[in-house]
Write a protein that holds these residues in place. Sequence first.
Motif, PDB file in Angstrom:
ATOM      1  N   ALA A   1       0.826  -1.210   0.000  1.00 33.73           N
ATOM      2  CA  ALA A   1       0.000   0.000   0.000  1.00 33.73           C
ATOM      3  C   ALA A   1       0.862   1.263   0.000  1.00 33.73           C
ATOM      4  CB  ALA A   1      -0.937  -0.015   1.208  1.00 33.73           C
ATOM      5  N   LYS A   2       2.074   1.162   0.524  1.00 32.67           N
ATOM      6  CA  LYS A   2       2.935   2.352   0.576  1.00 32.67           C
ATOM      7  C   LYS A   2       3.552   2.678  -0.781  1.00 32.67           C
ATOM      8  CE  LYS A   2       6.899  -0.419   2.127  1.00 32.67           C
ATOM      9  NZ  LYS A   2       7.859  -0.663   3.226  1.00 32.67           N
ATOM     10  N   ILE A   3       3.448   1.770  -1.753  1.00 32.40           N
ATOM     11  CA  ILE A   3       3.980   2.025  -3.098  1.00 32.40           C
ATOM     12  C   ILE A   3       2.887   2.700  -3.917  1.00 32.40           C
ATOM     13  CG2 ILE A   3       4.902   0.983  -5.200  1.00 32.40           C
ATOM     14  CD1 ILE A   3       6.116  -1.201  -3.536  1.00 32.40           C
ATOM     15  N   GLN A   4       3.093   3.961  -4.227  1.00 32.18           N
ATOM     16  CA  GLN A   4       2.102   4.757  -4.939  1.00 32.18           C
ATOM     17  C   GLN A   4       2.371   4.700  -6.441  1.00 32.18           C
ATOM     18  OE1 GLN A   4      -0.507   6.219  -3.292  1.00 32.18           O
ATOM     19  NE2 GLN A   4       0.353   5.125  -1.526  1.00 32.18           N
ATOM     20  N   VAL A   5       1.411   4.177  -7.198  1.00 33.18           N
ATOM     21  CA  VAL A   5       1.571   4.057  -8.641  1.00 33.18           C
ATOM     22  C   VAL A   5       1.781   5.422  -9.289  1.00 33.18           C
ATOM     23  CG1 VAL A   5       0.386   3.376 -10.776  1.00 33.18           C
ATOM     24  CG2 VAL A   5       0.292   1.889  -8.756  1.00 33.18           C
ATOM     25  N   ALA A   6       1.197   6.460  -8.721  1.00 36.21           N
ATOM     26  CA  ALA A   6       1.360   7.811  -9.279  1.00 36.21           C
ATOM     27  C   ALA A   6       2.833   8.207  -9.332  1.00 36.21           C
ATOM     28  CB  ALA A   6       0.571   8.821  -8.454  1.00 36.21           C
ATOM     29  N   GLN A   7       3.633   7.689  -8.404  1.00 40.97           N
ATOM     30  CA  GLN A   7       5.055   8.035  -8.387  1.00 40.97           C
ATOM     31  C   GLN A   7       5.844   7.344  -9.499  1.00 40.97           C
ATOM     32  OE1 GLN A   7       5.884  10.436  -6.710  1.00 40.97           O
ATOM     33  NE2 GLN A   7       4.390  10.572  -5.039  1.00 40.97           N
ATOM     34  N   PHE A   8       5.223   6.383 -10.187  1.00 38.47           N
ATOM     35  CA  PHE A   8       5.906   5.746 -11.313  1.00 38.47           C
ATOM     36  C   PHE A   8       6.101   6.738 -12.455  1.00 38.47           C
ATOM     37  CE2 PHE A   8       4.001   1.276 -10.222  1.00 38.47           C
ATOM     38  CZ  PHE A   8       4.657   1.325  -9.004  1.00 38.47           C
ATOM     39  N   TYR A   9       5.349   7.831 -12.433  1.00 35.31           N
ATOM     40  CA  TYR A   9       5.461   8.857 -13.470  1.00 35.31           C
ATOM     41  C   TYR A   9       6.310  10.039 -13.015  1.00 35.31           C
ATOM     42  CZ  TYR A   9       1.429   6.338 -15.378  1.00 35.31           C
ATOM     43  OH  TYR A   9       0.587   5.367 -15.873  1.00 35.31           O
ATOM     44  N   ASN A  10       6.825   9.975 -11.807  1.00 33.08           N
ATOM     45  CA  ASN A  10       7.543  11.108 -11.215  1.00 33.08           C
ATOM     46  C   ASN A  10       9.035  10.800 -11.103  1.00 33.08           C
ATOM     47  OD1 ASN A  10       8.473  13.278  -9.798  1.00 33.08           O
ATOM     48  ND2 ASN A  10       7.246  12.910  -7.952  1.00 33.08           N
ATOM     49  N   PRO A  11       9.846  11.289 -12.041  1.00 38.17           N
ATOM     50  CA  PRO A  11      11.276  10.958 -12.011  1.00 38.17           C
ATOM     51  C   PRO A  11      12.036  11.606 -10.859  1.00 38.17           C
ATOM     52  CG  PRO A  11      10.819  12.562 -13.728  1.00 38.17           C
ATOM     53  CD  PRO A  11       9.480  12.139 -13.182  1.00 38.17           C
TER      54      PRO A  11
ATOM     55  N   PRO B   1      12.304   7.474  -3.371  1.00 39.28           N
ATOM     56  CA  PRO B   1      11.776   6.465  -2.440  1.00 39.28           C
ATOM     57  C   PRO B   1      12.817   6.112  -1.390  1.00 39.28           C
ATOM     58  CG  PRO B   1      12.475   5.420  -4.462  1.00 39.28           C
ATOM     59  CD  PRO B   1      12.642   6.901  -4.679  1.00 39.28           C
ATOM     60  N   PRO B   2      12.402   5.547  -0.279  1.00 44.28           N
ATOM     61  CA  PRO B   2      13.371   5.134   0.743  1.00 44.28           C
ATOM     62  C   PRO B   2      14.291   4.041   0.209  1.00 44.28           C
ATOM     63  CG  PRO B   2      11.185   4.270   1.232  1.00 44.28           C
ATOM     64  CD  PRO B   2      11.017   5.233   0.103  1.00 44.28           C
ATOM     65  N   ASP B   3      15.530   4.099   0.617  1.00 39.75           N
ATOM     66  CA  ASP B   3      16.512   3.111   0.160  1.00 39.75           C
ATOM     67  C   ASP B   3      16.446   1.884   1.069  1.00 39.75           C
ATOM     68  OD1 ASP B   3      18.430   2.329  -1.685  1.00 39.75           O
ATOM     69  OD2 ASP B   3      20.083   2.944  -0.389  1.00 39.75           O
ATOM     70  N   GLN B   4      15.271   1.293   1.108  1.00 36.62           N
ATOM     71  CA  GLN B   4      14.982   0.171   2.010  1.00 36.62           C
ATOM     72  C   GLN B   4      15.438  -1.147   1.400  1.00 36.62           C
ATOM     73  OE1 GLN B   4      10.795  -0.191   2.878  1.00 36.62           O
ATOM     74  NE2 GLN B   4      10.975  -2.387   3.293  1.00 36.62           N
ATOM     75  N   LEU B   5      16.177  -1.924   2.156  1.00 38.23           N
ATOM     76  CA  LEU B   5      16.605  -3.239   1.698  1.00 38.23           C
ATOM     77  C   LEU B   5      15.422  -4.192   1.743  1.00 38.23           C
ATOM     78  CD1 LEU B   5      19.191  -4.761   0.800  1.00 38.23           C
ATOM     79  CD2 LEU B   5      19.425  -5.521   3.175  1.00 38.23           C
ATOM     80  N   LEU B   6      15.217  -4.939   0.656  1.00 38.83           N
ATOM     81  CA  LEU B   6      14.082  -5.843   0.544  1.00 38.83           C
ATOM     82  C   LEU B   6      14.482  -7.267   0.909  1.00 38.83           C
ATOM     83  CD1 LEU B   6      12.629  -4.624  -2.877  1.00 38.83           C
ATOM     84  CD2 LEU B   6      11.704  -4.118  -0.614  1.00 38.83           C
ATOM     85  N   ALA B   7      13.590  -7.941   1.600  1.00 38.33           N
ATOM     86  CA  ALA B   7      13.770  -9.373   1.805  1.00 38.33           C
ATOM     87  C   ALA B   7      13.541 -10.091   0.483  1.00 38.33           C
ATOM     88  CB  ALA B   7      12.780  -9.875   2.866  1.00 38.33           C
ATOM     89  N   GLU B   8      14.053 -11.312   0.375  1.00 39.61           N
ATOM     90  CA  GLU B   8      13.905 -12.056  -0.880  1.00 39.61           C
ATOM     91  C   GLU B   8      12.439 -12.251  -1.240  1.00 39.61           C
ATOM     92  OE1 GLU B   8      15.182 -16.398  -2.736  1.00 39.61           O
ATOM     93  OE2 GLU B   8      16.464 -15.423  -1.250  1.00 39.61           O
TER      94      GLU B   8
END
Length: 229
Positions: free
Chosen positions: A165-175, A179-186
């Motif tokens: 939910a924290k990933i906003q699709v609108a930001q896919f158009y915003n260069p 975003p936070p440099d958060q390390l992702l689990a596998e």
Amino acid sequence: MDISPAARHYVRRLLVEHPAIRSYINRDTHPLGMKEEYLERYIHLEHLTYPQLNQLEFIIELHQKIRINEPHQTHQLQRLEQKIFDLLGIELPIAPHSYNTIENSPSSCDWLIKPQNDPSRHEAATLSEYYHYFRKITEVATPHLDKMLVTNYWLLTRPRESWLAKIQVAQFYNPTFKPPDQLLAEREAATLQQWICDFIQHCCRILPSLPRLLLAANIPCQLLWALVG
């Protein structure tokens, strides 16, 4: 529709390297011998639909990029070859190769998988990196599809996991969005990769050439692998 001359040439080179084909041609008394034109007898495209032809071109291009950049990924290369032969209606067994005989022009491919035979495995990745992939894919798709349609496809294919939910699709158009440099689990990286795959497959209903466009835009091969089928 036909595949490009470069793709046909590549298929002929794959055929001439296959032990079963090479053995057959060596026994044949045809005056062309090992010339590649002789291999055209094996390339039948009449039964393929437009989406299948696009898929064939995509798999050929994916094979070429992996072969140039990561020739040690023999399992993936063999699977791609088998898919190519299956689409052409050629029954050939999987054959081992040393993947160093085809000469191609240099190209780039960020093949990020670990050196096992499982392309679904992930190196450590960050949310920032995946935002970059989302933006790049959106950038490639939007000129060919309506912006609203692209947005709706992202929303429609988003996995039902609360943390997304924290990933906003609108930001896919915003260069300029950072975003936070958060390390992702596998598991999280796998979820984002599945989202990307589902989005591309949804777009392919209207734009079958999208995987090839993304490959040309240097989207990492690992993000496109699941499209091979």
